[in-house]
Scaffold this motif. Structure first.
Motif, PDB file in Angstrom:
ATOM      1  N   ASN A  38      38.633  41.522  39.489  1.00 23.66           N
ATOM      2  CA  ASN A  38      39.895  41.338  38.880  1.00 23.66           C
ATOM      3  C   ASN A  38      40.843  40.536  39.499  1.00 23.66           C
ATOM      4  O   ASN A  38      41.093  40.986  40.601  1.00 23.66           O
ATOM      5  CB  ASN A  38      40.450  42.723  38.289  1.00 23.66           C
ATOM      6  N   TYR A  39      41.297  39.480  38.952  1.00 22.08           N
ATOM      7  CA  TYR A  39      42.420  38.380  39.611  1.00 22.08           C
ATOM      8  C   TYR A  39      41.824  37.838  40.606  1.00 22.08           C
ATOM      9  O   TYR A  39      42.659  37.424  41.438  1.00 22.08           O
ATOM     10  CB  TYR A  39      43.574  39.414  39.868  1.00 22.08           C
ATOM     11  N   TYR A  40      40.657  37.670  40.858  1.00 20.46           N
ATOM     12  CA  TYR A  40      39.841  36.767  41.789  1.00 20.46           C
ATOM     13  C   TYR A  40      39.566  35.363  41.186  1.00 20.46           C
ATOM     14  O   TYR A  40      39.296  35.489  40.090  1.00 20.46           O
ATOM     15  CB  TYR A  40      38.661  37.630  42.413  1.00 20.46           C
ATOM     16  N   SER A  74      41.084  29.811  38.072  1.00 18.68           N
ATOM     17  CA  SER A  74      41.860  31.142  38.440  1.00 18.68           C
ATOM     18  C   SER A  74      41.266  32.346  37.485  1.00 18.68           C
ATOM     19  O   SER A  74      40.505  31.974  36.732  1.00 18.68           O
ATOM     20  CB  SER A  74      43.297  30.897  37.929  1.00 18.68           C
ATOM     21  N   TRP A  75      41.631  33.557  37.742  1.00 20.23           N
ATOM     22  CA  TRP A  75      41.143  34.500  37.069  1.00 20.23           C
ATOM     23  C   TRP A  75      41.431  34.339  35.592  1.00 20.23           C
ATOM     24  O   TRP A  75      40.473  34.778  34.804  1.00 20.23           O
ATOM     25  CB  TRP A  75      41.873  35.942  37.333  1.00 20.23           C
ATOM     26  N   ASN A 117      34.820  36.230  32.161  1.00 15.38           N
ATOM     27  CA  ASN A 117      34.962  37.525  33.026  1.00 15.38           C
ATOM     28  C   ASN A 117      34.294  38.788  32.436  1.00 15.38           C
ATOM     29  O   ASN A 117      33.904  39.700  33.282  1.00 15.38           O
ATOM     30  CB  ASN A 117      36.470  37.720  32.845  1.00 15.38           C
ATOM     31  N   TYR A 147      43.716  31.464  45.134  1.00 15.74           N
ATOM     32  CA  TYR A 147      43.299  30.317  44.255  1.00 15.74           C
ATOM     33  C   TYR A 147      43.529  29.012  45.340  1.00 15.74           C
ATOM     34  O   TYR A 147      44.601  28.532  44.946  1.00 15.74           O
ATOM     35  CB  TYR A 147      44.073  30.252  42.789  1.00 15.74           C
TER      36      TYR A 147
END
Length: 122
Positions: free
Chosen positions: A30-32, A52-53, A74, A102
């Motif tokens: 998540n959010y990577y 980006s995520w 995702n 990022y």
């Protein structure tokens, strides 16, 4: 145990296309950011592209801009690299990477795949 497994590499003629995939497992990211780098024989590893995520932001090296497209799913923890109009100078081992930031710096990526060979013949 985190694993990144690339696939889709191979031999293609100049002007052709390939689609690389990289499936991540062992944890959620998540959010990577997810990225692609490449390394040609005798050269240092270089940045290719990052996403980006959310998928709303992408960045490309000038050498591949307009020819390569990065995307991600995702739900599948997978990143893709669509490579069109391939050139002999695109020949390299391509690596996927996952990291919290990022950007295009290889040192900022925590997890790496084993690499997949892409060879473009002239």
């Amino acid at each position: 145990q985190v694993q990144l497994v690339e696939s889709g590499g191979g031999l293609v003629q100049a002007g052709g296309s390939l689609r690389l995939s990289c499936a991540a497992s062992g944890r959620t990211f998540n959010y990577y950011a997810m990225a692609w780098f490449r390394q040609a024989p005798g050269k240092e590893r270089e940045f290719v592209s990052v996403i980006s995520w959310s998928g709303s932001s992408t960045l490309y090296a000038d050498s591949v801009k307009g020819r390569f497209t990065i995307s991600r799913d995702n739900a599948k923890n997978t990143v893709y690299l669509q490579m069109d109009s391939l050139k002999p100078e695109d020949t390299a081992v391509y690596y996927c990477a996952v990291g919290p930031h990022y950007n295009s710096r290889a040192s900022d990526y925590n997890y790496w795949g084993q690499g997949t060979q892409v060879t473009v013949s002239s």
